[in-house]
Design a protein around this motif. Sequence first.
Motif, short mmCIF file in Angstrom:
data_model
loop_
_atom_site.label_atom_id
_atom_site.label_comp_id
_atom_site.label_asym_id
_atom_site.label_seq_id
_atom_site.Cartn_x
_atom_site.Cartn_y
_atom_site.Cartn_z
N HIS A 346 29.08 16.66 -3.10
CA HIS A 346 28.02 17.33 -2.34
C HIS A 346 27.97 16.80 -0.91
O HIS A 346 27.90 17.56 0.06
CB HIS A 346 26.65 17.09 -2.99
N VAL A 347 28.00 15.48 -0.78
CA VAL A 347 27.90 14.85 0.54
C VAL A 347 29.17 15.11 1.35
O VAL A 347 29.10 15.24 2.58
CB VAL A 347 27.60 13.35 0.40
N GLU A 348 30.31 15.19 0.70
CA GLU A 348 31.54 15.54 1.41
C GLU A 348 31.42 16.90 2.10
O GLU A 348 31.84 17.06 3.26
CB GLU A 348 32.73 15.57 0.44
N GLU A 349 30.84 17.85 1.41
CA GLU A 349 30.68 19.19 2.01
C GLU A 349 29.66 19.16 3.15
O GLU A 349 29.83 19.85 4.16
CB GLU A 349 30.27 20.20 0.94
N PHE A 350 28.61 18.37 2.99
CA PHE A 350 27.63 18.23 4.07
C PHE A 350 28.30 17.58 5.29
O PHE A 350 28.08 18.02 6.44
CB PHE A 350 26.46 17.38 3.59
N ALA A 351 29.12 16.57 5.06
CA ALA A 351 29.83 15.91 6.16
C ALA A 351 30.79 16.87 6.85
O ALA A 351 30.97 16.80 8.07
CB ALA A 351 30.59 14.69 5.63
N TYR A 352 31.39 17.77 6.09
CA TYR A 352 32.27 18.78 6.69
C TYR A 352 31.49 19.65 7.67
O TYR A 352 31.96 19.93 8.78
CB TYR A 352 32.90 19.64 5.59
N LEU A 353 30.29 20.08 7.28
CA LEU A 353 29.47 20.89 8.16
C LEU A 353 29.10 20.12 9.43
O LEU A 353 29.17 20.64 10.55
CB LEU A 353 28.21 21.36 7.44
N VAL A 354 28.71 18.86 9.28
CA VAL A 354 28.37 18.04 10.44
C VAL A 354 29.57 17.94 11.39
O VAL A 354 29.43 18.08 12.61
CB VAL A 354 27.92 16.64 10.00
#
Length: 444
Positions: A346-354
């Motif tokens: 989940h956090v990997e995908e959030f980091a991708y957006l950032v």
Amino acid sequence: MSQIITNRLRTSRRTLLKGMTAAGARIAVGLPPLASIFNSVGTAYAATPETGAAKPIETRFVLWFNGNGIPERYWIPEEEGSDYELTPCLAPLAAWRKDVHVLSGVDNAAASGKGNGHTNSMSGLMTGTDFTGRGPSGPSIDQIVAGKIGSDSRFRSLQIGVAQESFGESMQRNMSWAGYERALPPEMIPHRLFDRLFGAQEEGWVNRKRSILDTVLADATALEKTLPGDDKTRVDEHLSGIRDLERAIAGLPPGYAKVDPPDFDGDMKDWPRIAKLQSDLLVQALAMRQTRVASYMLTKCQSITRFPWLGYTSARHHDYTHAADKTSGTDTVDGIHVLRDICRWHVEEFAYLVAKLESVPEGDGNLFDHTSLIFAHEHAEANPHKNNGLAMIVAGGSKKLAKGSHTKVTGTVGDVYLTVADEVVGAGIGKFPTGSKKMTALLT
């Protein structure tokens, strides 16, 4: 900014490249944040005859959601302050730790009442109101913010989803609500989100024989003749990025163009692939000023996603949350470790957006500098459906936002929303049902 603008023709931030397909469908492609849109030092939109006086660069607001809560021991840091150690779940944010503020101890004050433990929690998290049995009693925070800052955009707000998961009621399937029991479903199909942003597709586009860019070529060529070198390059890169998205979406297997029926039990799609496409499209929408507000539902409330890319397929996400201390199915991995790996994804995908937001130049900084993001779950510890002590992430490049820390706070989800919406985004919402104070730990 790579190019200082002093005296030359300004480009209106409302400029669109327009065209029409052979079948008569209208196409509109917004511009990226060009240097000629801003004043000479990149700190505000330049004055133009069309837009009038110079105006501050717009802020954006993104609400990100994942279902089923967290394994607290692998998510919440033990240390407070700027020297906290990144936990296994937060490790993907290592490159951006200076840009995020990790919160723990946040209470979901409206989660009590009727519901199955998930529905009532989701209602309280998104709207600060009680679950009625069919939905919340009021609008969600993204819609409250959109009501204040969304009127000048093409889309008042966007609702974006990834994992389809037809299971459950409206409360599990939706995070955005216009008001009492009025759901705003997320768009989970990249084809449809692309069409909404740029124009209706035709069969030739689906078969990759033509591009929507063919229809706006004349407008693009005319515009580039008026632009300086840096802006010409930026327009070319922007159009190339849209074409890459076209190819990536058109290259998805046929089954990805539809939502599976509610009784479907496979759920073995490549959701990371879809998530990155949806994030790319969201960044395009924010960069082109198509919207200032978005909700992003990576997985559903009470999520039943399977995770073949992680090697976990014998059970669904929700099943693992209630088998945290024993081996689940045939995966031969303790459920708590499965939850750790799921939440890390989940956090990997959030980091991708950032990272994508940071990659878009805007004014004297980048798109991330003018975007505030809140990452939330409907629970803290997943197994007991815990509604107090929630963990949240607040991210953004604003100088008003205190970042680079973990803080154990005393306050509510509503306090977080009020603080970010009014003090950082500048939306002026004034109130939220469960908010009673500004969370000073979030502010510089």
